[in-house]
Design a protein around this motif. Structure first.
Motif, PDB file in Angstrom:
ATOM      1  N   UNK A 276     -31.741  18.606 -30.807  1.00  0.00           N
ATOM      2  CA  UNK A 276     -32.696  18.615 -29.648  1.00  0.00           C
ATOM      3  C   UNK A 276     -33.567  19.873 -29.611  1.00  0.00           C
ATOM      4  N   UNK A 277     -33.095  20.924 -29.930  1.00  0.00           N
ATOM      5  CA  UNK A 277     -33.921  22.166 -30.009  1.00  0.00           C
ATOM      6  C   UNK A 277     -35.126  21.957 -30.951  1.00  0.00           C
ATOM      7  N   UNK A 278     -34.809  21.432 -31.925  1.00  0.00           N
ATOM      8  CA  UNK A 278     -35.953  21.258 -33.129  1.00  0.00           C
ATOM      9  C   UNK A 278     -36.874  20.210 -32.706  1.00  0.00           C
ATOM     10  N   UNK A 279     -36.486  19.232 -31.897  1.00  0.00           N
ATOM     11  CA  UNK A 279     -37.215  18.032 -31.601  1.00  0.00           C
ATOM     12  C   UNK A 279     -38.381  18.262 -30.528  1.00  0.00           C
ATOM     13  N   UNK A 280     -37.897  19.268 -29.550  1.00  0.00           N
ATOM     14  CA  UNK A 280     -38.828  19.521 -28.713  1.00  0.00           C
ATOM     15  C   UNK A 280     -39.885  20.789 -29.196  1.00  0.00           C
ATOM     16  N   UNK A 281     -39.510  21.558 -30.196  1.00  0.00           N
ATOM     17  CA  UNK A 281     -40.401  22.252 -30.713  1.00  0.00           C
ATOM     18  C   UNK A 281     -41.810  22.148 -31.000  1.00  0.00           C
ATOM     19  N   UNK A 282     -42.789  22.363 -30.526  1.00  0.00           N
ATOM     20  CA  UNK A 282     -44.176  22.090 -30.775  1.00  0.00           C
ATOM     21  C   UNK A 282     -44.712  22.756 -32.138  1.00  0.00           C
ATOM     22  N   UNK A 283     -43.929  23.577 -32.872  1.00  0.00           N
ATOM     23  CA  UNK A 283     -44.289  24.032 -34.338  1.00  0.00           C
ATOM     24  C   UNK A 283     -43.279  23.523 -35.189  1.00  0.00           C
ATOM     25  N   UNK A 284     -42.104  22.774 -34.877  1.00  0.00           N
ATOM     26  CA  UNK A 284     -41.210  22.285 -35.902  1.00  0.00           C
ATOM     27  C   UNK A 284     -40.219  23.386 -36.248  1.00  0.00           C
ATOM     28  N   UNK A 285     -40.014  24.569 -35.319  1.00  0.00           N
ATOM     29  CA  UNK A 285     -39.093  25.610 -35.884  1.00  0.00           C
ATOM     30  C   UNK A 285     -37.714  25.044 -35.378  1.00  0.00           C
ATOM     31  N   UNK A 286     -36.533  25.356 -36.283  1.00  0.00           N
ATOM     32  CA  UNK A 286     -35.306  25.271 -36.092  1.00  0.00           C
ATOM     33  C   UNK A 286     -34.889  26.807 -35.697  1.00  0.00           C
ATOM     34  N   UNK A 287     -34.673  27.151 -34.215  1.00  0.00           N
ATOM     35  CA  UNK A 287     -34.396  28.205 -33.794  1.00  0.00           C
ATOM     36  C   UNK A 287     -33.078  28.976 -34.228  1.00  0.00           C
ATOM     37  N   UNK A 288     -32.129  28.110 -34.721  1.00  0.00           N
ATOM     38  CA  UNK A 288     -30.952  28.465 -34.995  1.00  0.00           C
ATOM     39  C   UNK A 288     -30.823  29.172 -36.533  1.00  0.00           C
ATOM     40  N   UNK A 289     -32.055  28.944 -37.278  1.00  0.00           N
ATOM     41  CA  UNK A 289     -32.144  29.673 -38.684  1.00  0.00           C
ATOM     42  C   UNK A 289     -32.580  30.842 -38.251  1.00  0.00           C
ATOM     43  N   UNK A 290     -32.886  31.341 -37.059  1.00  0.00           N
ATOM     44  CA  UNK A 290     -33.223  32.908 -36.948  1.00  0.00           C
ATOM     45  C   UNK A 290     -34.830  32.946 -36.558  1.00  0.00           C
ATOM     46  N   UNK A 291     -35.431  34.069 -36.381  1.00  0.00           N
ATOM     47  CA  UNK A 291     -36.488  34.283 -35.678  1.00  0.00           C
ATOM     48  C   UNK A 291     -37.620  33.801 -37.030  1.00  0.00           C
TER      49      UNK A 291
END
Length: 476
Positions: A276-291
């Motif tokens: 869900x965190x990836x799907x809402x991200x407007x830039x397609x970032x997976x925050x779980x992969x770090x900054x």
């Protein structure tokens, strides 16, 4: 996919399956269709964007005393803000405004990362509006992907046509709204309707129309990743103490799917890999992969993760605003404990003080008096002493004003010569004229005598300016 595909209710627990297990940051290969979810940061994002950019569209239409209240009149080199008029001579205040804005941006970034990018930036705001329109017309992300991949049809042409027409309308209004900050809004609309804009007006309108339409409609997050210089330099403004969206790997790993009945395998973390965190991200970032460079600190992933944690009965904060030091267990310093914060705040306060001083001492008229140096004085045939002065009067109003010249102090018995007919000062620019001050020789007791000149509007005595100079005489 809208992130809620193939949901299966098992008791009170929702198990989510979808297609994003191999999701990578988009580099332009395909369009990102981000899911829109309600939440705290979505609400903050909406209100901050409206609070900053709604005035951009509306303020030029404010009128004050029959004229546009806020106007950057480049043609006449003036800035009008209600009753205040700023001329090029006061450009130093603009420098202070830019300095204060830059320092504020740096200070906020050093403390809370790219808050400007996530909540205020025009590229972020317009892209958000464009994708909201896209969502209303074409449907949720899954429906939009299917429509993109579908063969050409009447329904596809209709939906795409309506969407692009609205995008173009917003782009056109953006170009118009930018232009009317620099020319009278009603005159601009009249010239636009009658196709009578000057060449520069058409060029500016075309640039903003195509720029907005392409950047917000097509490039979207690619403009942030590849074109925006701030996205590159923001990395040097942050450190391990900066607060930004972070994934708590100690709590979330090892991640895994939620099993039937809500049972988790041994050693499984709180992250159920729902994406869900990836799907809402407007830039397609997976925050779980770090900054990552693509993260614009908008906080939408926090809303998404918190909603999932609520559903599965886990505490919120698996993804939260925190510093990297905090996540690693180090002592996190408060904002006021950052030395650079004091430096930024100090510069901001100095710039703000300069701006306040400039605005409070701006006045509608300024006066500068330059005494003649060669010679300093002239002894007339009747024994009187005469000094010559060049007056430079800057009239900051929007009308020509006749001025009355007077002097205080100086030498007893002095008279002013050359200003009997009340010189005229032209609006919006400086006017120069010469006057003479003559005093009886026997009254000149010292070599240098202070004298204060005053110019006062004949039509409006409330408009005035003073300048202190010297009356020169022979040595005694």
């Amino acid at each position: 996919m809208n992130g809620e595909a193939d949901k299966k209710e098992i008791g009170t627990v929702t198990t989510i399956y979808h297609e994003f297990e191999s999701w990578k940051v988009n580099r332009g290969e395909k369009t990102i269709h981000a899911k829109r979810m309600p939440g705290f940061f979505r609400t903050v994002k909406n209100y901050t964007q409206l609070g900053l950019w709604l005035p951009f569209f509306l303020f030029p239409y404010l009128r004050w005393n029959g004229k546009q209240a806020i106007l950057f009149d480049i043609q006449n080199r003036q800035f009008h803000f209600f009753n205040l008029t700023v001329l090029p001579q006061d450009i130093w205040m603009l420098s202070l405004v830019l300095l204060m804005a830059a320092m504020t941006l740096f200070a906020v970034t050093s403390v809370a990362s790219r808050v400007w990018c996530g909540f205020f930036c025009f590229q972020t705001a317009w892209t958000d509006w464009f994708t909201w329109i896209e969502d209303k017309i074409e449907g949720n992300p899954l429906a939009r992907r299917k429509l993109d991949d579908a063969p050409l049809s009447v329904d596809k042409i209709r939906k795409k046509g309506i969407k692009h027409a609205i995008w173009m309308l917003i782009a056109l209004l953006t170009g118009i709204s930018f232009s009317i900050w620099f020319v009278d809004a009603f005159d601009y609309w009249n010239n636009l309707v009658h196709l009578n804009l000057p060449k520069v007006g058409w060029v500016v309108l075309a640039m903003f129309f195509f720029g907005t339409y392409i950047l917000a409609g097509f490039l979207r997050e690619q403009a942030c990743i590849w074109l925006c210089p701030y996205a590159r330099i923001q990395g040097v403004m942050t450190d391990a103490q900066t607060i930004l969206p972070t994934y708590d790997a100690k709590r979330g790993e090892p991640r895994g799917k939620l099993r039937r009945g809500g049972e988790a395998v041994a050693q499984q973390g709180d992250c159920i890999d729902c994406f869900q965190c990836v799907q809402v991200c407007p830039t397609g970032v997976d925050i779980r992969d770090g900054q990552q460079l693509g993260c614009i600190t908008c906080g939408l992933c926090l809303d998404a993760c918190d909603s999932v944690m609520d559903k599965i009965g886990k505490p919120r904060g698996l993804i939260r605003y925190a510093s990297l030091d905090e996540l690693s267990g180090k002592q996190a310093r408060k904002m006021y404990q950052h030395p650079r914060t004091f430096v930024y705040v100090g510069i901001i306060l100095i710039a703000l003080s300069g701006i306040v001083y400039g605005l409070t001492h701006l006045g509608a008229m300024t006066l500068r008096v330059i005494p003649e140096r060669q010679p300093l004085f002239v002894i007339m045939s009747d024994g009187s002493i005469q000094n010559k002065y060049d007056f430079k009067v800057l009239n900051k109003t929007d009308k020509d004003i006749h001025v009355r010249v007077s002097a205080e102090g100086g030498v007893p018995g002095q008279v002013i010569i050359g200003a009997e007919e009340n010189p005229i000062t032209h609006h919006g620019r400086g006017t120069s004229f010469t006057i003479f001050v003559k005093a009886p020789g026997q009254n000149v007791k010292q070599e240098v005598t202070p004298i204060e000149f005053r110019v006062e509007g004949v039509e409006d005595p409330g408009i005035s300016a003073e300048y202190t100079s010297n009356f020169n005489g022979p040595k005694h």
